[in-house]
Design a protein around this motif. Structure first.
Motif, PDB file in Angstrom:
ATOM      1  N   MET A 249       0.827  -1.204   0.000  1.00 34.54           N
ATOM      2  CA  MET A 249       0.000   0.000   0.000  1.00 34.54           C
ATOM      3  C   MET A 249       0.861   1.254   0.000  1.00 34.54           C
ATOM      4  SD  MET A 249      -3.026  -1.050   2.676  1.00 34.54           S
ATOM      5  CE  MET A 249      -3.929   0.489   2.452  1.00 34.54           C
ATOM      6  N   ALA A 250       1.939   1.225   0.772  1.00 37.52           N
ATOM      7  CA  ALA A 250       2.835   2.381   0.829  1.00 37.52           C
ATOM      8  C   ALA A 250       3.484   2.613  -0.528  1.00 37.52           C
ATOM      9  CB  ALA A 250       3.894   2.156   1.901  1.00 37.52           C
ATOM     10  N   HIS A 251       3.864   1.547  -1.200  1.00 38.22           N
ATOM     11  CA  HIS A 251       4.504   1.682  -2.507  1.00 38.22           C
ATOM     12  C   HIS A 251       3.541   2.265  -3.538  1.00 38.22           C
ATOM     13  CE1 HIS A 251       7.269   0.750  -5.800  1.00 38.22           C
ATOM     14  NE2 HIS A 251       6.227   0.269  -6.459  1.00 38.22           N
ATOM     15  N   CYS A 252       2.297   1.834  -3.486  1.00 42.18           N
ATOM     16  CA  CYS A 252       1.300   2.282  -4.467  1.00 42.18           C
ATOM     17  C   CYS A 252       0.661   3.611  -4.108  1.00 42.18           C
ATOM     18  CB  CYS A 252       0.177   1.240  -4.588  1.00 42.18           C
ATOM     19  SG  CYS A 252       0.719  -0.366  -5.150  1.00 42.18           S
ATOM     20  N   GLY A 253       0.833   4.064  -2.855  1.00 48.05           N
ATOM     21  CA  GLY A 253       0.091   5.235  -2.398  1.00 48.05           C
ATOM     22  C   GLY A 253      -1.383   4.948  -2.315  1.00 48.05           C
ATOM     23  N   SER A 254      -1.719   3.713  -1.953  1.00 40.15           N
ATOM     24  CA  SER A 254      -3.106   3.262  -1.969  1.00 40.15           C
ATOM     25  C   SER A 254      -3.842   3.644  -0.694  1.00 40.15           C
ATOM     26  CB  SER A 254      -3.141   1.740  -2.136  1.00 40.15           C
ATOM     27  OG  SER A 254      -4.447   1.245  -2.040  1.00 40.15           O
ATOM     28  N   ASN A 255      -5.104   4.021  -0.837  1.00 38.29           N
ATOM     29  CA  ASN A 255      -5.934   4.302   0.341  1.00 38.29           C
ATOM     30  C   ASN A 255      -7.067   3.282   0.484  1.00 38.29           C
ATOM     31  OD1 ASN A 255      -7.626   5.015  -1.731  1.00 38.29           O
ATOM     32  ND2 ASN A 255      -7.954   7.129  -1.054  1.00 38.29           N
ATOM     33  N   GLU A 256      -6.939   2.157  -0.234  1.00 44.65           N
ATOM     34  CA  GLU A 256      -7.910   1.070  -0.134  1.00 44.65           C
ATOM     35  C   GLU A 256      -7.168  -0.255  -0.058  1.00 44.65           C
ATOM     36  OE1 GLU A 256     -11.763   1.679  -2.759  1.00 44.65           O
ATOM     37  OE2 GLU A 256      -9.952   1.944  -3.942  1.00 44.65           O
ATOM     38  N   VAL A 257      -7.660  -1.147   0.780  1.00 38.99           N
ATOM     39  CA  VAL A 257      -7.152  -2.512   0.798  1.00 38.99           C
ATOM     40  C   VAL A 257      -8.363  -3.445   0.777  1.00 38.99           C
ATOM     41  CG1 VAL A 257      -6.992  -2.545   3.332  1.00 38.99           C
ATOM     42  CG2 VAL A 257      -5.704  -4.205   1.980  1.00 38.99           C
ATOM     43  N   MET A 258      -8.268  -4.503  -0.010  1.00 27.71           N
ATOM     44  CA  MET A 258      -9.352  -5.466  -0.107  1.00 27.71           C
ATOM     45  C   MET A 258      -8.802  -6.861   0.136  1.00 27.71           C
ATOM     46  SD  MET A 258     -12.076  -6.064  -3.227  1.00 27.71           S
ATOM     47  CE  MET A 258     -10.900  -6.761  -4.394  1.00 27.71           C
ATOM     48  N   VAL A 259      -9.501  -7.635   0.966  1.00 27.29           N
ATOM     49  CA  VAL A 259      -9.090  -9.012   1.234  1.00 27.29           C
ATOM     50  C   VAL A 259     -10.085  -9.955   0.577  1.00 27.29           C
ATOM     51  CG1 VAL A 259     -10.263  -9.022   3.494  1.00 27.29           C
ATOM     52  CG2 VAL A 259      -8.455 -10.694   3.020  1.00 27.29           C
ATOM     53  N   VAL A 260      -9.564 -10.927  -0.171  1.00 26.12           N
ATOM     54  CA  VAL A 260     -10.397 -11.897  -0.867  1.00 26.12           C
ATOM     55  C   VAL A 260      -9.820 -13.288  -0.673  1.00 26.12           C
ATOM     56  CG1 VAL A 260     -11.146 -10.222  -2.608  1.00 26.12           C
ATOM     57  CG2 VAL A 260      -9.136 -11.642  -3.057  1.00 26.12           C
ATOM     58  N   GLY A 261     -10.586 -14.300  -1.072  1.00 22.55           N
ATOM     59  CA  GLY A 261     -10.165 -15.680  -0.892  1.00 22.55           C
ATOM     60  C   GLY A 261     -10.783 -16.273   0.361  1.00 22.55           C
ATOM     61  N   GLY A 262     -10.738 -17.598   0.474  1.00 24.05           N
ATOM     62  CA  GLY A 262     -11.407 -18.289   1.578  1.00 24.05           C
ATOM     63  C   GLY A 262     -10.968 -17.843   2.949  1.00 24.05           C
ATOM     64  N   VAL A 263      -9.664 -17.582   3.133  1.00 26.08           N
ATOM     65  CA  VAL A 263      -9.172 -17.127   4.438  1.00 26.08           C
ATOM     66  C   VAL A 263      -9.611 -15.690   4.706  1.00 26.08           C
ATOM     67  CG1 VAL A 263      -7.093 -16.828   5.874  1.00 26.08           C
ATOM     68  CG2 VAL A 263      -7.210 -18.706   4.241  1.00 26.08           C
TER      69      VAL A 263
END
Length: 347
Positions: A249-263
């Motif tokens: 996220m720091a590298h991309c300058g992202s202000n969103e994170v999304m978690v996907v997959g069974g876990v």
């Protein structure tokens, strides 16, 4: 309006989903559950899928209140996954495509998870933590490609949790990872476990070996309870995942994170990611087990995106591939209409 029928069967779940312009009309599935202490073998899993797939197709159409003539495109999981289950579903998809005279699209399983997550949560351009029984990756999107920032260098986090569940002889119903999560909620004593982050990558096999070796002696002596060990393992591996996700996220300058997959439907993992995101002034996008766990709707959604972009798969190319890496997939502009070109480029 475009209606897509999606067929997922890359592992121990067989699911059929119907999507109409991003709206989920139906999404039934069946899970192959084996006895405690065991995993699922490819051939037995394929037989399970063969047994249920046609009934699930009928159920999906009935629940969606449509007929086969209303379907515009048939989508199936091309890979990655276990070969016999994948092939079982691909054969049915090819057959229906020819019987119903419908175009067919082979979908990357990983992209199915991401596009379903975006559709359900409304995420624009998130950094993605993709965690399941067979995959562990941190992913972001740029220049018409999904870019891998970090991943496991040995086994997936879900596989690590599942295999420890076998050590404890936990039930596989509804899933070993879910049962570990429930035990971990009651854990009170933390066992220090090796923490294995290697740059932007993670490794879980050594951690699994360590706790497997320690488990019998600690449990028999009463020094630790099964709840304590599940709690310790979860906290350690999830902290590793949150660390590499935050770096991406720091590298991309992202202000969103999304978690996907069974876990990704693990509540504790969601809590840790949400806390990290809040500290960065970002937000977490997450879903529940309807869409985190393998399902047909996610394949329909990803296939629908490709279909409206003008793509389809030739019948002679409707094979499966166990190692269909997400970085090999080049998207079209219309597949991700919400996204502009980002300023960073990874490779």
């Amino acid at each position: 309006m475009v209606i897509a029928l999606g067929m997922e069967g890359s592992a121990n779940k067989i699911g059929i989903g119907v999507i109409r312009d991003g709206e989920v009309l139906s999404n039934p599935r069946k899970t192959f559950i084996t006895p405690p202490g065991t995993g699922f073998l490819p051939n037995e899993t394929a037989q399970h899928h063969q047994k249920h797939v046609l009934n699930l197709v009928k159920e999906a159409l009935q629940s969606a209140a449509i007929s086969s003539s209303d379907v515009d495109v048939i989508c199936y999981t091309k890979g990655p996954g276990m070969a016999p289950p994948l092939m079982s579903v691909a054969v049915v998809a090819r057959t229906l495509s020819q019987l119903w005279n419908k175009p067919i699209i082979g979908v990357n399983h990983c992209i199915g998870h991401i596009e379903m997550g975006r559709a359900v949560t409304g995420a624009e351009n998130p950094t993605v933590l993709y965690v399941s029984g067979g995959n562990t990756q941190v992913i972001a999107y740029s220049q018409k490609r999904y870019r891998i920032f970090g991943e496991t260098i040995d086994i997936a986090v879900g596989n690590c949790l599942d295999r420890f569940a076998r050590v404890l002889k936990l039930s596989n119903d509804p899933s070993p990872g879910y049962n570990i999560e429930q035990l971990a909620k009651r854990g009170k004593k933390f066992l220090p476990i090796p923490y294995s982050v290697k740059g932007m990558d993670v490794a879980f096999s050594g951690i699994l070996s360590y706790i497997e070796d320690k488990a019998e002696g600690m449990l028999s002596s009463g020094q630790y309870t099964p709840e304590d060990l599940c709690f310790s393992l979860q906290e350690t591996v999830f902290a590793m995942l949150v660390e590499i996700t935050e770096r991406a996220m720091a590298h991309c300058g992202s202000n969103e994170v999304m978690v996907v997959g069974g876990v990704g439907c693990n509540i504790r993992l969601q809590e840790m990611l949400a806390e990290m995101a809040a500290e960065r002034g970002a937000i977490l996008h997450a879903t529940d087990d309807r869409y985190c766990i393998d399902n047909g709707a996610m394949i329909a959604q990803a296939g629908l995106c490709e279909f409206v972009s003008g793509s389809s798969t030739r019948l002679e190319d409707t094979f499966v591939t166990q190692r269909y890496h997400i970085a090999h997939f080049i998207t079209l502009d219309l597949v991700r209409p919400k996204l502009g070109t980002t300023s960073w480029l990874c490779f």
